[in-house]
Design a protein around this motif. Structure first.
Motif, PDB file in Angstrom:
ATOM      1  N   ASP A  22      33.883 -16.153 -37.189  1.00  0.00           N
ATOM      2  CA  ASP A  22      34.205 -15.017 -36.318  1.00  0.00           C
ATOM      3  C   ASP A  22      33.205 -13.880 -36.521  1.00  0.00           C
ATOM      4  OD1 ASP A  22      36.380 -16.394 -35.330  1.00  0.00           O
ATOM      5  OD2 ASP A  22      37.850 -15.375 -36.613  1.00  0.00           O
ATOM      6  N   VAL A  23      32.828 -13.649 -37.774  1.00  0.00           N
ATOM      7  CA  VAL A  23      31.840 -12.608 -38.072  1.00  0.00           C
ATOM      8  C   VAL A  23      30.503 -12.946 -37.423  1.00  0.00           C
ATOM      9  CG1 VAL A  23      30.472 -11.531 -39.902  1.00  0.00           C
ATOM     10  CG2 VAL A  23      32.926 -11.872 -40.223  1.00  0.00           C
ATOM     11  N   VAL A  24      30.069 -14.190 -37.590  1.00  0.00           N
ATOM     12  CA  VAL A  24      28.780 -14.610 -37.031  1.00  0.00           C
ATOM     13  C   VAL A  24      28.791 -14.506 -35.509  1.00  0.00           C
ATOM     14  CG1 VAL A  24      27.259 -16.599 -36.695  1.00  0.00           C
ATOM     15  CG2 VAL A  24      28.134 -16.076 -38.971  1.00  0.00           C
ATOM     16  N   HIS A  25      29.871 -14.946 -34.892  1.00  0.00           N
ATOM     17  CA  HIS A  25      29.957 -14.881 -33.429  1.00  0.00           C
ATOM     18  C   HIS A  25      29.859 -13.442 -32.928  1.00  0.00           C
ATOM     19  CE1 HIS A  25      32.282 -18.949 -33.426  1.00  0.00           C
ATOM     20  NE2 HIS A  25      30.982 -19.108 -33.574  1.00  0.00           N
ATOM     21  N   SER A  26      30.375 -12.504 -33.711  1.00  0.00           N
ATOM     22  CA  SER A  26      30.334 -11.098 -33.298  1.00  0.00           C
ATOM     23  C   SER A  26      28.947 -10.487 -33.472  1.00  0.00           C
ATOM     24  CB  SER A  26      31.354 -10.284 -34.100  1.00  0.00           C
ATOM     25  OG  SER A  26      30.958 -10.144 -35.454  1.00  0.00           O
ATOM     26  N   LYS A  27      28.108 -11.128 -34.286  1.00  0.00           N
ATOM     27  CA  LYS A  27      26.783 -10.580 -34.585  1.00  0.00           C
ATOM     28  C   LYS A  27      25.670 -11.199 -33.751  1.00  0.00           C
ATOM     29  CE  LYS A  27      28.137  -7.937 -38.071  1.00  0.00           C
ATOM     30  NZ  LYS A  27      27.988  -6.464 -38.058  1.00  0.00           N
ATOM     31  N   ILE A  28      25.842 -12.460 -33.379  1.00  0.00           N
ATOM     32  CA  ILE A  28      24.761 -13.190 -32.712  1.00  0.00           C
ATOM     33  C   ILE A  28      24.671 -12.810 -31.233  1.00  0.00           C
ATOM     34  CG2 ILE A  28      24.064 -15.480 -31.897  1.00  0.00           C
ATOM     35  CD1 ILE A  28      24.942 -16.636 -34.510  1.00  0.00           C
ATOM     36  N   ILE A  71      26.932 -20.806 -40.627  1.00  0.00           N
ATOM     37  CA  ILE A  71      26.861 -19.681 -41.562  1.00  0.00           C
ATOM     38  C   ILE A  71      25.558 -19.741 -42.353  1.00  0.00           C
ATOM     39  CG2 ILE A  71      28.059 -18.409 -43.360  1.00  0.00           C
ATOM     40  CD1 ILE A  71      29.611 -18.768 -40.691  1.00  0.00           C
ATOM     41  N   SER A  72      25.184 -20.931 -42.798  1.00  0.00           N
ATOM     42  CA  SER A  72      23.920 -21.090 -43.524  1.00  0.00           C
ATOM     43  C   SER A  72      22.741 -20.680 -42.650  1.00  0.00           C
ATOM     44  CB  SER A  72      23.752 -22.541 -43.984  1.00  0.00           C
ATOM     45  OG  SER A  72      24.774 -22.913 -44.883  1.00  0.00           O
ATOM     46  N   LEU A  73      22.782 -21.058 -41.383  1.00  0.00           N
ATOM     47  CA  LEU A  73      21.716 -20.655 -40.462  1.00  0.00           C
ATOM     48  C   LEU A  73      21.661 -19.136 -40.322  1.00  0.00           C
ATOM     49  CD1 LEU A  73      22.318 -23.320 -37.672  1.00  0.00           C
ATOM     50  CD2 LEU A  73      20.262 -23.162 -39.080  1.00  0.00           C
ATOM     51  N   TYR A  74      22.817 -18.526 -40.127  1.00  0.00           N
ATOM     52  CA  TYR A  74      22.884 -17.074 -39.939  1.00  0.00           C
ATOM     53  C   TYR A  74      22.349 -16.334 -41.164  1.00  0.00           C
ATOM     54  CZ  TYR A  74      24.920 -12.415 -39.404  1.00  0.00           C
ATOM     55  OH  TYR A  74      25.098 -11.054 -39.338  1.00  0.00           O
ATOM     56  N   LEU A  75      22.701 -16.821 -42.347  1.00  0.00           N
ATOM     57  CA  LEU A  75      22.265 -16.160 -43.576  1.00  0.00           C
ATOM     58  C   LEU A  75      20.756 -16.239 -43.765  1.00  0.00           C
ATOM     59  CD1 LEU A  75      25.130 -17.277 -45.987  1.00  0.00           C
ATOM     60  CD2 LEU A  75      24.682 -14.968 -45.147  1.00  0.00           C
ATOM     61  N   ARG A  76      20.111 -17.165 -43.089  1.00  0.00           N
ATOM     62  CA  ARG A  76      18.656 -17.291 -43.159  1.00  0.00           C
ATOM     63  C   ARG A  76      17.984 -16.771 -41.891  1.00  0.00           C
ATOM     64  NH1 ARG A  76      21.330 -20.579 -46.121  1.00  0.00           N
ATOM     65  NH2 ARG A  76      20.536 -21.444 -48.082  1.00  0.00           N
ATOM     66  N   ASP A  77      18.766 -16.066 -41.074  1.00  0.00           N
ATOM     67  CA  ASP A  77      18.253 -15.469 -39.843  1.00  0.00           C
ATOM     68  C   ASP A  77      17.625 -16.521 -38.932  1.00  0.00           C
ATOM     69  OD1 ASP A  77      17.847 -13.369 -38.090  1.00  0.00           O
ATOM     70  OD2 ASP A  77      15.886 -12.842 -38.916  1.00  0.00           O
ATOM     71  N   LEU A  78      18.290 -17.671 -38.835  1.00  0.00           N
ATOM     72  CA  LEU A  78      17.859 -18.745 -37.947  1.00  0.00           C
ATOM     73  C   LEU A  78      18.892 -18.875 -36.825  1.00  0.00           C
ATOM     74  CD1 LEU A  78      16.813 -21.425 -40.607  1.00  0.00           C
ATOM     75  CD2 LEU A  78      15.286 -19.945 -39.290  1.00  0.00           C
ATOM     76  N   MET A 124      10.579 -21.916 -37.369  1.00  0.00           N
ATOM     77  CA  MET A 124      10.200 -23.163 -38.041  1.00  0.00           C
ATOM     78  C   MET A 124       9.240 -22.887 -39.187  1.00  0.00           C
ATOM     79  SD  MET A 124      11.249 -26.258 -37.496  1.00  0.00           S
ATOM     80  CE  MET A 124      11.000 -27.759 -38.455  1.00  0.00           C
ATOM     81  N   ASN A 125       8.339 -21.940 -38.996  1.00  0.00           N
ATOM     82  CA  ASN A 125       7.412 -21.584 -40.075  1.00  0.00           C
ATOM     83  C   ASN A 125       8.163 -21.008 -41.272  1.00  0.00           C
ATOM     84  OD1 ASN A 125       5.158 -22.418 -38.648  1.00  0.00           O
ATOM     85  ND2 ASN A 125       4.718 -20.389 -37.816  1.00  0.00           N
ATOM     86  N   ARG A 126       9.169 -20.185 -40.997  1.00  0.00           N
ATOM     87  CA  ARG A 126       9.967 -19.635 -42.092  1.00  0.00           C
ATOM     88  C   ARG A 126      10.765 -20.730 -42.785  1.00  0.00           C
ATOM     89  NH1 ARG A 126      13.922 -16.620 -40.893  1.00  0.00           N
ATOM     90  NH2 ARG A 126      13.777 -16.334 -38.643  1.00  0.00           N
ATOM     91  N   LEU A 127      11.273 -21.666 -41.998  1.00  0.00           N
ATOM     92  CA  LEU A 127      12.035 -22.767 -42.581  1.00  0.00           C
ATOM     93  C   LEU A 127      11.143 -23.631 -43.469  1.00  0.00           C
ATOM     94  CD1 LEU A 127      14.836 -24.033 -42.667  1.00  0.00           C
ATOM     95  CD2 LEU A 127      14.240 -25.377 -40.650  1.00  0.00           C
ATOM     96  N   ASP A 128       9.895 -23.828 -43.060  1.00  0.00           N
ATOM     97  CA  ASP A 128       8.942 -24.568 -43.901  1.00  0.00           C
ATOM     98  C   ASP A 128       8.820 -23.924 -45.281  1.00  0.00           C
ATOM     99  OD1 ASP A 128       8.332 -26.522 -42.053  1.00  0.00           O
ATOM    100  OD2 ASP A 128       6.532 -25.525 -41.309  1.00  0.00           O
ATOM    101  N   LYS A 129       8.775 -22.591 -45.307  1.00  0.00           N
ATOM    102  CA  LYS A 129       8.638 -21.883 -46.581  1.00  0.00           C
ATOM    103  C   LYS A 129       9.910 -21.994 -47.417  1.00  0.00           C
ATOM    104  CE  LYS A 129       5.278 -18.581 -44.747  1.00  0.00           C
ATOM    105  NZ  LYS A 129       5.002 -17.163 -44.396  1.00  0.00           N
TER     106      LYS A 129
END
Length: 341
Positions: A22-28, A71-78, A124-129
């Motif tokens: 619910d938190v993520v949905h309100s932010k994205i 949630i994992s995606l959101y925490l990594r700004d993906l 994708m570049n950030r995910l590579d790192k």
């Protein structure tokens, strides 16, 4: 696997995972459908990359571990352009190394389910790192409408890591991500019932940083001074209200020097001079706890879990233990932080 091995119990984290979603949905901010359509108009199912006429690139990425969880995606700004469940053909997922992290290997005739995301080139570049111990490979995927596509997946660069059980926390993240994105129930059932895990610790089993002077208190201002910007102040970090001081690097000719220098750089850039709990909570997402938006959102039990995780990581490398010493506790608003757990 024998029946005596522990299996995932995901029911205990259901309520807080829903709150976190619910938190993520309100932010994205959702992508506009016209933008999505304009990107997909240039898609070639045989290629894992979409290249637009203006040179912009988008990447099809098959998540096999925590990155299939919103949630994992959101925490990594993906924030994927689109996501969908799919089957990866002629490959299987195995869990390897310390912590039992997900890896992929070729296996003719095998298949597993995952979540395909479409990411921008910058993401994708950030995910590579982030996935520094993995390399990208191209794998065949088929969606549930039997449409095939090529996608990137991450494979461990060191395959000599022994197979190991995933933690219950990690498999819970994977299972909840699969449920969220609509992965086939039969596959989710297999993960729940057939994949053994290392069980979560009960709170009374958490490790705690010992030998912290009980009568030495520091303020937030004191902590901030030790952020590494002034060489006259040793680096401090604060975990669960307990302040640790970095005692210095080993001599440059020491075999430990390069590893400690690298670790020191990471600590300085991410945690030095501040409370580390919130940043660690973002890196070590635990579905049992609601997604924290700031330090104040962290419960005492959550902080104790993060302290335990920090000590577990340090215990895997005894060298790290001798470079940090507890020196006192953090005082906030005329109160000592609750760090007795």
């Amino acid at each position: 696997m024998t029946n005596t091995l522990h299996r995932l119990n995901s029911s205990t984290s259901e309520a807080n995972f829903k709150l976190s979603c619910d938190v993520v949905h309100s932010k994205i901010i959702r992508h506009d459908q016209s933008l999505i359509d304009s990107i997909l108009a240039h898609d070639n199912p045989q290629e894992p990359i979409i290249t637009l006429p203006d040179g912009q690139k988008y990447f099809w990425y098959l998540a096999i571990g925590s990155m299939n969880n919103p949630i994992s995606l959101y925490l990594r700004d993906l924030i994927p352009i689109i996501s969908y469940p799919a089957i990866c053909l002629n490959h299987r997922v195995i869990f390897r190394g310390v912590g039992g992290m997900a890896d992929i290997e070729s296996c003719e005739g095998s298949e597993f389910d995952g979540v395909v995301h479409l990411l921008s080139e910058e993401q994708m570049n950030r995910l590579d790192k982030m996935e520094m111990s993995y390399e990208r490979i191209i794998v065949p995927v088929v969606n549930y409408q039997n449409q095939s596509h090529s996608a990137y997946a991450y494979k461990m660069t060191i395959t000599s890591h022994p197979d190991n059980l995933p933690s219950e926390r990690y498999l819970d993240i994977i299972v909840k991500g699969c449920e969220y994105y609509g992965v086939r129930p039969d596959y989710i059932k297999r993960l729940r019932e057939e994949q053994a895990v290392t069980p979560r610790k009960e709170p009374h089993m958490y490790q705690s940083i010992n030998d912290v002077p009980s009568d030495v208190l520091y303020t937030i201002d004191d902590l901030v001074k030790h952020n590494g910007s002034d060489p006259n102040y040793a680096i401090w970090i604060c975990i669960n209200g307990k302040i640790l001081e970095h005692v210095g690097l080993p001599p440059s000719d020491s075999p430990e020097y390069e590893a400690q220098k690298q670790f020191h750089t990471i600590i300085q850039s991410r945690f030095a001079g501040r409370e580390a709990d919130f940043e660690i909570a973002k890196a070590i997402y635990e579905p049992l706890h609601k997604l924290p938006l700031n330090e104040e959102d962290l419960t005492d039990e959550h902080r104790a879990m993060l302290e335990d995780h920090h000590l577990s990581m340090r215990s895997r490398n005894d060298q790290n233990n001798k470079y940090w010493k507890p020196i006192g506790r953090l005082r906030r608003s005329n109160k000592i932080t609750n760090s007795s757990l």
